[in-house]
Design an enzyme around this catalytic site. Structure first.
Site, PDB file in Angstrom:
ATOM      1  N   GLN A 299       0.837  -1.201   0.000  1.00 14.66           N
ATOM      2  CA  GLN A 299       0.000   0.000   0.000  1.00 14.66           C
ATOM      3  C   GLN A 299       0.871   1.250   0.000  1.00 14.66           C
ATOM      4  O   GLN A 299       1.884   1.291   0.698  1.00 14.66           O
ATOM      5  CB  GLN A 299      -0.901  -0.004   1.248  1.00 14.66           C
ATOM      6  CG  GLN A 299      -1.920  -1.123   1.255  1.00 14.66           C
ATOM      7  CD  GLN A 299      -3.104  -0.827   0.344  1.00 14.66           C
ATOM      8  OE1 GLN A 299      -3.236   0.262  -0.200  1.00 14.66           O
ATOM      9  NE2 GLN A 299      -3.968  -1.813   0.173  1.00 14.66           N
ATOM     10  N   TYR A 328      -8.785 -11.879  -1.803  1.00 14.80           N
ATOM     11  CA  TYR A 328      -8.002 -10.821  -2.477  1.00 14.80           C
ATOM     12  C   TYR A 328      -6.965 -10.297  -1.485  1.00 14.80           C
ATOM     13  O   TYR A 328      -6.860  -9.093  -1.252  1.00 14.80           O
ATOM     14  CB  TYR A 328      -8.893  -9.672  -2.963  1.00 14.80           C
ATOM     15  CG  TYR A 328     -10.126 -10.098  -3.726  1.00 14.80           C
ATOM     16  CD1 TYR A 328     -10.092 -10.210  -5.116  1.00 14.80           C
ATOM     17  CD2 TYR A 328     -11.317 -10.397  -3.054  1.00 14.80           C
ATOM     18  CE1 TYR A 328     -11.217 -10.598  -5.817  1.00 14.80           C
ATOM     19  CE2 TYR A 328     -12.446 -10.795  -3.749  1.00 14.80           C
ATOM     20  CZ  TYR A 328     -12.401 -10.889  -5.132  1.00 14.80           C
ATOM     21  OH  TYR A 328     -13.518 -11.272  -5.818  1.00 14.80           O
ATOM     22  N   CYS A 435     -11.995  -0.030  -3.154  1.00 13.02           N
ATOM     23  CA  CYS A 435     -11.349   1.178  -3.689  1.00 13.02           C
ATOM     24  C   CYS A 435     -12.207   1.797  -4.781  1.00 13.02           C
ATOM     25  O   CYS A 435     -11.784   2.711  -5.466  1.00 13.02           O
ATOM     26  CB  CYS A 435      -9.957   0.848  -4.215  1.00 13.02           C
ATOM     27  SG  CYS A 435      -9.940  -0.454  -5.439  1.00 13.02           S
TER      28      CYS A 435
END
Ligand code: SAH
Length: 496
Positions: A299, A328, A435
């Site tokens: 990230q 995921y 997201c």
């Protein structure tokens, strides 16, 4: 219909999905580039359509009270920070509205419910310099000199600049060192128009908690001439930990190649992500450490990642007895966050290298109750479910039925087969990290129709100055035996 180049005066009342200003003129919608909500502008039509048009600002007649001077001198040409001229508080409101709007329009959730379950967006105290990773392109000026900076808009023209305000200040030192090395040693930058020249990109990563810095030059060749002279310059930068080059001789827009040659220092850097309490104000004393190698995913805003995943952990409502599936899972960031409070965590991810990193990260943190599987969520989940229903657990022998499922899919959201199987498996709680609030809204509708109740929604600003927003959602199963309601406190006085 308006004509191209026509000028009109318009009040900007909203912000579009790419950050452009939206205004109405006689019921006709205008999308005005570089206009800020609250502005009154003279706009020139650039692309007329039947019921709407694209336009750009010709003159600001009355400046919006929400307008701020963009601190970056190339913000307009670069286009990466669509919201920079908008005050940060307004950026946060815009993102909250965007998530809510999608949940209403696409998800069909009503105002009253959203009012009950939505907590305020988590912003940053300091909404600049948050990125731990930068990839600067190199090119050749008309005079033939090397240049590095930003691609202008959607082109490959490089605007000179070594200090993106979203990145760390050390980027500039690194890039100046690389340019000096190139000039002193006649090392040419790559010219993508003819495929000549050597240096294509420079990648810089920093572990925010370890402060370690990693630099890698991506080159159009097999060797870096006088590499020791580059190392000499880079070593002088504080906290430099890893220097390497990466070979990419293809005519491609893909930045990294696959072969990495270490020049100095460590092959990887580390970073730690702290776990916060539910109120997001206090640390809970634990942290998870990650090894970040050159090509591994990580990230880019570690400070907000801590908050996002701490919320996911709080929403999961773990007591130590639960089996959790993290779909995921990438390099296992969320899985390893959850492992300390769960009985067992299973991570599923399609990229094999990421799963190797996840296993290595589990070992590094002494976590023994997290197992990782390579595969598509929409294939692994049905295979497990059908197998266990038939009393044949096959290759997933020993995997336990989930009490909680966490998903963190890419922008396109979850595959239908994945959602269907989740519904069939009926875990007590589902935590959805997203997201893209449009695909989130679509998927939440399917889960709500399948028997889940929306319990919590909270946006997290992972990418200040841009239009992107991350959201974390808690759903719980409606059947009475599994409505273990959890209490999540929303702290006062937190950031944003
Ligand atoms: N939670 C992780 C990564 C989230 S990004 C973290 O924070 O580090 C989404 C991840 O989903 C990526 O790692 C991507 O490789 C993976 N992915 C994409 N499609 C998938 C699929 N169909 N099944 C499983 N994983 C998938």
């Amino acid at each position: 219909m308006y004509q191209k180049n026509e000028l009109l005066t318009v009040t900007i009342t909203d912000i579009g999905s790419d950050g452009e200003g939206i205004g109405k003129s006689d019921g006709y919608t205008l999308f005005v580039k570089d206009a800020v909500v609250g502005d009154v502008v003279r706009a020139r039509i650039t692309k007329p359509k039947k019921n709407y048009a694209y336009a750009r600002v010709e003159e600001i007649i009355t400046s919006s009270p929400f307008r701020v001077a963009p601190p970056c001198s190339v913000y307009r040409q670069c286009g990466g920070c669509q919201l920079q001229p908008l005050a940060y508080e307004q950026q946060l409101q815009y993102k909250e509205r965007k998530v809510r709007g999608n949940l209403q329009r696409i998800g069909g959730f009503d105002e009253a419910l959203l009012d009950r379950v939505t907590a305020p967006i988590v912003g940053m105290d300091e909404p600049y310099r948050y990125r731990n990773k930068a990839q600067y392109p190199f090119g050749v000026t008309r005079e033939g000199n090397p240049v590095t900076g930003f691609y202008a808009g959607r082109t490959h023209t490089i605007i000179s600049g070594t200090d993106c305000l979203l990145g760390i200040p050390e980027n500039r030192e690194v890039l100046e060192a690389v340019l000096a090395y190139m000039n002193e040693n006649h090392v040419k930058a790559y010219d993508e128009t003819n495929g000549n020249g050597l240096i294509r990109h420079v990648l810089i990563r920093k572990g925010f908690s370890s402060e370690q810095i990693m630099v890698c030059a991506v080159i159009n060749g097999k060797e870096l001439p006088h590499a020791e002279r580059l190392v000499e310059k880079l070593k002088a930068i504080k906290n430099m930990t890893s220097v390497s080059y990466c070979i990419n001789m293809d005519n491609t827009n893909v930045i990294m190649g696959t072969e990495v040659v270490s020049l100095w220092g460590e092959p990887a850097i580390t970073d730690s992500i702290r776990i916060y309490k539910e109120n997001l104000c206090e640390f809970d004393g634990r942290e998870v450490t990650f090894c970040i190698s050159l090509l591994s995913f990580y990230q880019v805003n570690p400070r907000q990642t801590e908050k996002l995943y701490s919320l996911a952990l709080a929403y999961a409502g773990l007591t130590g007895k639960e089996t959790v599936w993290d779909l995921y899972c990438g390099i296992g960031t969320i899985s390893l966050f959850l492992a300390g409070d769960a009985k067992q965590v299973y991570g599923v991810e399609v990229v094999p290298q990421a799963i190797e990193d996840a296993r290595e990260n589990a070992r590094r943190n002494g976590i023994q109750n997290a197992e990782f599987f390579v595969g598509k969520a929409e294939e692994v989940l049905p295979r497990f479910y059908k197998g266990s229903a038939a009393g044949n657990v096959g290759e997933h022998y020993g995997m336990r039925h989930p009490d909680v499922i966490v998903v963190d899919p890419p922008r396109k959201g979850c595959d239908a087969a994945c959602l269907e199987t989740m519904l069939a498996m009926a875990p007590k709680r589902i935590v959805y990290v997203s997201c893209d609030s449009a695909t989130l809204a679509r998927d939440l509708r399917i889960l709500a129709d399948g028997g889940y109740e929306l319990k919590r929604v909270r946006a997290v600003d992972m990418f200040p100055q841009t239009v992107h927003v991350e959201t974390v959602v808690l759903l719980s199963h409606k059947t009475p035996d599994s409505t273990v309601d959890i209490t999540v406190e929303f702290g006062e006085g937190e950031e944003g």
